[in-house]
Each structure stands twice: as structure tokens, then as C-alpha cells.
Write a protein that holds these residues in place. Structure first.
Motif, mmCIF file in Angstrom:
data_model
loop_
_atom_site.group_PDB
_atom_site.id
_atom_site.type_symbol
_atom_site.label_atom_id
_atom_site.label_comp_id
_atom_site.label_asym_id
_atom_site.label_seq_id
_atom_site.Cartn_x
_atom_site.Cartn_y
_atom_site.Cartn_z
ATOM 1 N N ARG A 231 -51.202 91.186 37.419
ATOM 2 C CA ARG A 231 -51.967 90.828 38.594
ATOM 3 C C ARG A 231 -51.845 91.916 39.640
ATOM 4 N N ARG A 232 -52.992 92.328 40.188
ATOM 5 C CA ARG A 232 -53.019 93.371 41.212
ATOM 6 C C ARG A 232 -53.753 92.826 42.436
ATOM 7 N N GLY A 233 -53.135 91.939 43.174
ATOM 8 C CA GLY A 233 -53.732 91.440 44.401
ATOM 9 C C GLY A 233 -54.880 90.489 44.124
ATOM 10 N N GLN A 234 -55.852 90.500 45.024
ATOM 11 C CA GLN A 234 -56.988 89.597 44.935
ATOM 12 C C GLN A 234 -58.085 90.200 44.063
ATOM 13 N N PRO A 235 -58.942 89.347 43.465
ATOM 14 C CA PRO A 235 -60.054 89.891 42.669
ATOM 15 C C PRO A 235 -61.076 90.581 43.558
ATOM 16 N N TRP A 236 -61.655 91.654 43.065
ATOM 17 C CA TRP A 236 -62.665 92.409 43.817
ATOM 18 C C TRP A 236 -64.078 92.128 43.332
ATOM 19 N N ALA B 241 -75.242 87.743 28.500
ATOM 20 C CA ALA B 241 -75.622 88.260 29.815
ATOM 21 C C ALA B 241 -74.710 87.672 30.879
ATOM 22 N N TYR B 242 -74.327 88.515 31.817
ATOM 23 C CA TYR B 242 -73.519 88.115 32.963
ATOM 24 C C TYR B 242 -74.156 88.662 34.235
ATOM 25 N N VAL B 243 -73.926 87.957 35.333
ATOM 26 C CA VAL B 243 -74.368 88.416 36.652
ATOM 27 C C VAL B 243 -73.134 88.884 37.418
ATOM 28 N N TYR B 244 -73.184 90.134 37.897
ATOM 29 C CA TYR B 244 -72.056 90.684 38.639
ATOM 30 C C TYR B 244 -72.160 90.303 40.113
ATOM 31 N N HIS B 245 -71.041 89.835 40.670
ATOM 32 C CA HIS B 245 -70.958 89.515 42.097
ATOM 33 C C HIS B 245 -69.719 90.209 42.658
ATOM 34 N N SER B 246 -69.885 90.883 43.775
ATOM 35 C CA SER B 246 -68.742 91.508 44.444
ATOM 36 C C SER B 246 -68.060 90.482 45.329
ATOM 37 N N ILE B 247 -66.750 90.576 45.418
ATOM 38 C CA ILE B 247 -65.951 89.693 46.276
ATOM 39 C C ILE B 247 -65.306 90.550 47.342
ATOM 40 N N LYS B 248 -65.769 90.430 48.569
ATOM 41 C CA LYS B 248 -65.223 91.197 49.682
ATOM 42 C C LYS B 248 -64.188 90.352 50.401
ATOM 43 N N MET B 249 -62.942 90.792 50.341
ATOM 44 C CA MET B 249 -61.850 90.041 50.942
ATOM 45 C C MET B 249 -61.650 90.496 52.381
ATOM 46 N N GLU B 250 -61.613 89.537 53.305
ATOM 47 C CA GLU B 250 -61.350 89.827 54.704
ATOM 48 C C GLU B 250 -59.889 89.548 54.983
ATOM 49 N N GLN B 251 -59.193 90.526 55.480
ATOM 50 C CA GLN B 251 -57.784 90.385 55.775
ATOM 51 C C GLN B 251 -57.627 89.599 57.064
ATOM 52 N N ALA B 252 -56.870 88.528 57.011
ATOM 53 C CA ALA B 252 -56.608 87.691 58.171
ATOM 54 C C ALA B 252 -55.181 87.216 58.080
ATOM 55 N N PRO B 253 -54.512 87.027 59.210
ATOM 56 C CA PRO B 253 -53.119 86.559 59.181
ATOM 57 C C PRO B 253 -53.046 85.151 58.611
ATOM 58 N N HIS B 254 -52.164 84.950 57.662
ATOM 59 C CA HIS B 254 -51.992 83.626 57.081
ATOM 60 C C HIS B 254 -50.569 83.495 56.607
ATOM 61 N N ASP B 255 -50.231 82.281 56.309
ATOM 62 C CA ASP B 255 -48.881 81.979 55.852
ATOM 63 C C ASP B 255 -48.672 82.573 54.475
ATOM 64 N N PRO B 256 -47.652 83.410 54.278
ATOM 65 C CA PRO B 256 -47.468 84.032 52.958
ATOM 66 C C PRO B 256 -47.131 83.020 51.873
ATOM 67 N N THR B 257 -46.689 81.821 52.255
ATOM 68 C CA THR B 257 -46.372 80.809 51.240
ATOM 69 C C THR B 257 -47.564 79.987 50.859
ATOM 70 N N GLN B 258 -48.737 80.300 51.468
ATOM 71 C CA GLN B 258 -49.931 79.526 51.161
ATOM 72 C C GLN B 258 -51.067 80.481 50.867
ATOM 73 N N GLU B 259 -51.901 80.103 49.965
ATOM 74 C CA GLU B 259 -53.036 80.947 49.582
ATOM 75 C C GLU B 259 -54.219 80.060 49.278
#
Length: 559
Positions: free
Chosen positions: A11-16, A113-131
Motif C-alpha cells: 500500500r502506497r497511501g491513497q488511490p490516485w 472495457a473499463y472507464v478511467y476516473h482520476s481521484i484527486k485527494m484534498e489534504q485536510a487535517p483529520h484524526d490519524p486514527t480515523q479515515e
């Protein structure tokens, strides 16, 4: 039935980004910066049982610095992006691009066939124990293992520490809304399970889920003038589906035959309410005008006219003509009846002038003079979805009125008064008069392009067309030289386009089988016969079709 997709990666962080399968609700999240697609087991997205996919078909790469995403093709036959073939090249990807890893025009069931969608993650302060889980278009369970398990809900053990696997369930609930569901993130450590952590709702995630539910899969924008297809209940913009409707009578999402088109008032109201809260997401005036001009769905297509009469207690015996999807609060309204152009009270002004039927062969005597009886039965044409009177039980003095295919028994209106669908070449006709167009010879011999090309070259060298092949084969069929699997087929059989094309392919095989070897090139006749003959599943590949002859019967492993 469950489908298991396993992809080994750390795992390398969030999906892009994510890949959403076109004909189902399966979703593949992209975590690695370089995701390989192919038949090999080590690929990020693997199709080990599909021989149409190359070992390493292609790879989808994201640049960490710029965020750009591109697809690099490494396959033998190429990858199709937005119906354009990319072979041994690199193509930049944008959100909404449709990627065909396998595309077979003659065999759409083989397409991947697949449809590609980009996932743009916005960095915001949040509790590290919750996702907060990301919204998904399918019912998916993600099992992610890592040395640390904080912030992950542990409900089951992973296959192995530090490995990643996806489990997709194939559930489809047709409620008239696009498929949306929540995603569970699951974590585990070596030999132990984490604790279940509660997650507070996040305002932004709810907004994204609502927008995703109200998004058209064709234009990837908010729905405008939404219509629902029946029986699958998938929804699209009216303008978007109008363009698709001219090319295919199947649903763009599930490829189910479309029987009816309906306005989806509930979704239209939801979109209006959503745009009031988010006015920045409204379409521009130019875009709205363009969509109105591209909307070819008329009121007659949306719903057949229905006739409703008020009771005498209401002081009126006049008839009220309206669309059946307009609800009425009156309890004295009689049962709705489908009204066609030959019903006594049909208003000719409601008939769209742009869809006037063209001249077509008519078996009945002047059907325009016929008038439907009160509460008469009607048929819905499979091609144009328009109603016509059911006259199959009537015996004319000359012949029976042709309103259905004698093989599949589906109703068609072409021989009755001319089909109204744009691009219809004649959906019902006698087999000898069926217009199959010049494209009927493409892959006509068991989807074997090489053998089909040999037949086309043979015909062109003698100045013949597919019509000559058709007529000569019908003569041999009448003389008893050819035998078809369906004995009901004859020159005068009333068949639809699909059944007629299937029978024509069988006749073309018989025609090719009876060509003497001396009339064919030496390179064609010198090939050895394939063990599997005409039943060979590998003959669709060019190198195998060129090497072996497939105009023969199976000689090996016959049961």
C-alpha cells in the motif's frame, strides 16, 4: 456469485485513480504509480483465463510530480481508448476515458472495457486514527495489510501480511438510480486482528456521493433531462442517449435490449435540488442549448399515447389524451389503453413529422384504412418501440398480416407500415428480400476474418456481391443441396434482421464449402485442416487462421 480479483502490491497511501468496468459495477482502485494490465499472474490487473489479453498488455503510469497519467501499450493487437486504437504507443489519459483491453465488434460479449476516473485527494487535517472511506460505484470490500493498523477497520484477516486484495460482489439492484454503495477498509497484522473503529461522517464525502449518484456515465456530468431505460432502469441524459440510440438498441451500461424509454422525474427533481445547493456546478447556457439540439427523443418515443375517459358522473364523456406517466388523482379514470396511429381518436398533430415512415412493403390490404376496435390489443415494435395494432390473429383473404419474426417471435412494424427508427434498414422482411447491407460479409464465416476475406476476394473476382451469394444459396436451399439447422428457414420466411443475418452466415458457410479447390489460390488450398474445424475458438486470431483451414468439420475430441 462473487468475483475475486487479487492484486499483489504494498500500500502506497491513497488511490490516485480507479477503473470502473463498463458492463458491471466492478471497481479497481489504482495505488501503484505503475499498474500493469495483462494475462500474467504478476500483473496489477490480471486476466489469466482470457487468451485475448496479452501477457503484459499495457501499463497505466502516474507521474508523481506533475500528476499526469498515461497508458503505454505493450500488446500484440493494441489497446482501444475512446474507440481509437493505441498500439505500441503512449496515450495521455483523462478522467472519463473508456479503455478497451479487448474489443471485438462482431463478438461484443468478448469485450473487456473499463472507464478511467482520476481521484484527486484534498489534504485536510483529520484524526490519524480515523479515515473516511472513498465513495465507490460497487459493493466492494478492500483488504489492506501493513505493519501499522491504526485507522483501519479490521473485520477479517488478510491473505498475507503486507499484501492487497480486492473482493467484488456482483449485486445489481434496479431502483432507477445509479449504483452507489459504501466501501469498507479492512486491515490486519501478522497473526492478529485489529479493533473495529467507528468513523464520524464527513461533510465532503456525502456531497461526493450525491454528485456521483446524479452523474451521467456517458458525459460524466450532472444529469440533464434524465431518462430511464426499461427493463434495466439505467439512467442517462436525454441528449447523451439520443446519440447512442442511433447506433445501438442496447443499454450503454449493461447491453440489455431496451424495450421502453421513460422520463425519470424523481432524478430530475433531485438534480434541481442539488444545483440549488451547488450553483457552481450548473451547466453553461451554450452546453444546455447544445444538449437541447442533440435531444432526438420525442414524446412518442417516451411513451405510447393512452386513452382515458371520465365517468358520466363527472358530467363529461369526452376523451382525455395524455401521456401515461402523468399521474391523475381521479379515482374514476378507466384503465389506460395504448393508442396507435390507427386508433379512432388518435391526434395526427401529436405525431412527430421528422419520423414519418418511409415506403415499405405492406402485406395487408391498405392498413392505413384499418381502424382499431375499442380496447383493441397492440404490439410494441422491437426496433422503434412504437405501438401498432395486433392483427396477427386475422386471416386476410390473400395472406396473413406479417407483424412478427417467425423464428424469434418478436414483433416488428416494418412490413406493416414502415419502421420509424432512424437508420433502420428494414427490421422485418422476407428472407429473400432482407437488406443485410455490404457489411454482412465482414467476419461472415464464424468470425474468421481470414476465411471471410478469401470468400470476398472470390466473389469480387467474379463480379458478384453478397446479394448474388444470397440468391444462389437460396436456390441451392430450395433444390435440397443445402441444409440449415433450422428447417423453418426458406426464401419466403418472414424473419427479422438478426435472425436473417444468422441464417445468412450459415448459408455463406455452405457456399464457401462448395467452392472447388481449383477456383481458390494455392496458398489457401495447401493449408492443413484444423483439428477443431469450424468449431475452433482460436480461428479468430490471424496467425492461426492463416496457418490452418477451418472450412471443415471437427475431427478430434468429438463427443
Amino acid at each position: 456469485k462473487k468475483k475475486h480479483w487479487k492484486m499483489d502490491t504494498y500500500r502506497r497511501g491513497q488511490p490516485w485513480g480507479k477503473l470502473v468496468k463498463v458492463d458491471s459495477s466492478e471497481t479497481v482502485l489504482l495505488f501503484n504509480k505503475e499498474c500493469t494490465v495483462g494475462r500474467k499472474k504478476g500483473c496489477y490487473l490480471s486476466f489469466p483465463a482470457n487468451k485475448l489479453v496479452s501477457g503484459e498488455h499495457c501499463k497505466i503510469v502516474q507521474d508523481e510530480s506533475s500528476g499526469l497519467v498515461w497508458l503505454e501499450d505493450m500488446s500484440t493487437n493494441g489497446t482501444m481508448i475512446n474507440m481509437s486504437t493505441v498500439k505500441k504507443q503512449t496515450h495521455m489519459l483523462q478522467s472519463g476515458d473508456v479503455i478497451h483491453f479487448v474489443y471485438r465488434k462482431s463478438e461484443p460479449e468478448q469485450n473487456i472495457a473499463y472507464v478511467y476516473h482520476s481521484i484527486k485527494m484534498e489534504q485536510a487535517p483529520h484524526d490519524p486514527t480515523q479515515e473516511e472511506p472513498q465513495p465507490s460505484t460497487s459493493t466492494s470490500h478492500f483488504c489492506i495489510g501493513s505493519p501499522t493498523t491504526s485507522g483501519l477497520m479490521a473485520t477479517t484477516a488478510c491473505p498475507a501480511p503486507g499484501r492487497f486484495s480486492l473482493l467484488f460482489t456482483d449485486k445489481d439492484y434496479d431502483l432507477g438510480l445509479p449504483h452507489t454503495s459504501s466501501t469498507e477498509v479492512v486491515g490486519s497484522t501478522k497473526g492478529s486482528l485489529g479493533s473495529l473503529l467507528s468513523k464520524p461522517p464527513v461533510e465532503g464525502a456525502k456531497t461526493d456521493k450525491m454528485e456521483e449518484s446524479l452523474t451521467c456515465v456517458i458525459c460524466q456530468d450532472l444529469l440533464h433531462d434524465c431518462v430511464s431505460l426499461q427493463p434495466c432502469m439505467h439512467v442517462f441524459c436525454a441528449a447523451c442517449y439520443s446519440g447512442w440510440m442511433e447506433r445501438s438498441s442496447l443499454c450503454p451500461t449493461c447491453r440489455c435490449p431496451v424495450e421502453r424509454i421513460r422520463k425519470n422525474h424523481i432524478l430530475n427533481n433531485l438534480v434541481e435540488a442539488y444545483l440549488i445547493q451547488h450553483p457552481e456546478k450548473c451547466r453553461s447556457e451554450e452546453d444546455l442549448k447544445s444538449m437541447e439540439s442533440r435531444n432526438k427523443i420525442t414524446q412518442d418515443m417516451l411513451q405510447p399515447k393512452v386513452e382515458r375517459s371520465f365517468s358520466d358522473e363527472e358530467g363529461s364523456s369526452d376523451y382525455l389524451f395524455e401521456l401515461s406517466d402523468n399521474d391523475s388523482d381521479s379515482s374514476d379514470i378507466s384503465q389506460p389503453l395504448v393508442v396507435c396511429r390507427q386508433c379512432p381518436g388518435y391526434r395526427s398533430s401529436n405525431y412527430c413529422s421528422c419520423l414519418q415512415p418511409f415506403s415499405a412493403p405492406v402485406l395487408s390490404a391498405a392498413p392505413q384504412e384499418y381502424r382499431c376496435p375499442p380496447q383493441g390489443c397492440h404490439l410494441i415494435c422491437t426496433c422503434c418501440l412504437q405501438p401498432m395494432p395486433d392483427r396477427r390473429g386475422e386471416l386476410n383473404s390473400q395472406q396473413v398480416i406479417a407483424q412478427q419474426c417467425m423464428l424469434c417471435q418478436r414483433p416488428f412494424c416494418h412490413m406493416y407500415w414502415g419502421c420509424q427508427r432512424i437508420g433502420c434498414q428494414g427490421c422485418l422482411a422476407r428472407f429473400s428480400e432482407l437488406n443485410l447491407t455490404d457489411k454482412c460479409l465482414d467476419g461472415v464465416l464464424n468470425n474468421n476474418n481470414y476465411e471471410s476475406e478469401i470468400l470476398q476476394n472470390y466473389l469480387s473476382s467474379r463480379g458478384k456481391s453478397w446479394r448474388d451469394l444470397h440468391q444462389e444459396s437460396l436456390q441451392s436451399l430450395q433444390q435440397g443441396n443445402y441444409y440449415l439447422t433450422d428447417c423453418r428457414i426458406s426464401a419466403n420466411a418472414i424473419v427479422c434482421f438478426c435472425c436473417g443475418l444468422r441464417a445468412f452466415k450459415e448459408l455463406a458457410y455452405k457456399y464457401r464449402q462448395n467452392i472447388t479447390p481449383s477456383e481458390l489460390p494455392a496458398a489457401v488450398t495447401s493449408r492443413p485442416d484444423c483439428y477443431w474445424g469450424r468449431n475452433c475458438r482460436t480461428q479468430v486470431k490471424a496467425h492461426h487462421a492463416t496457418k490452418f483451414n477451418h472450412i471443415c468439420e471437427q475431427t478430434r475430441f468429438k463427443s
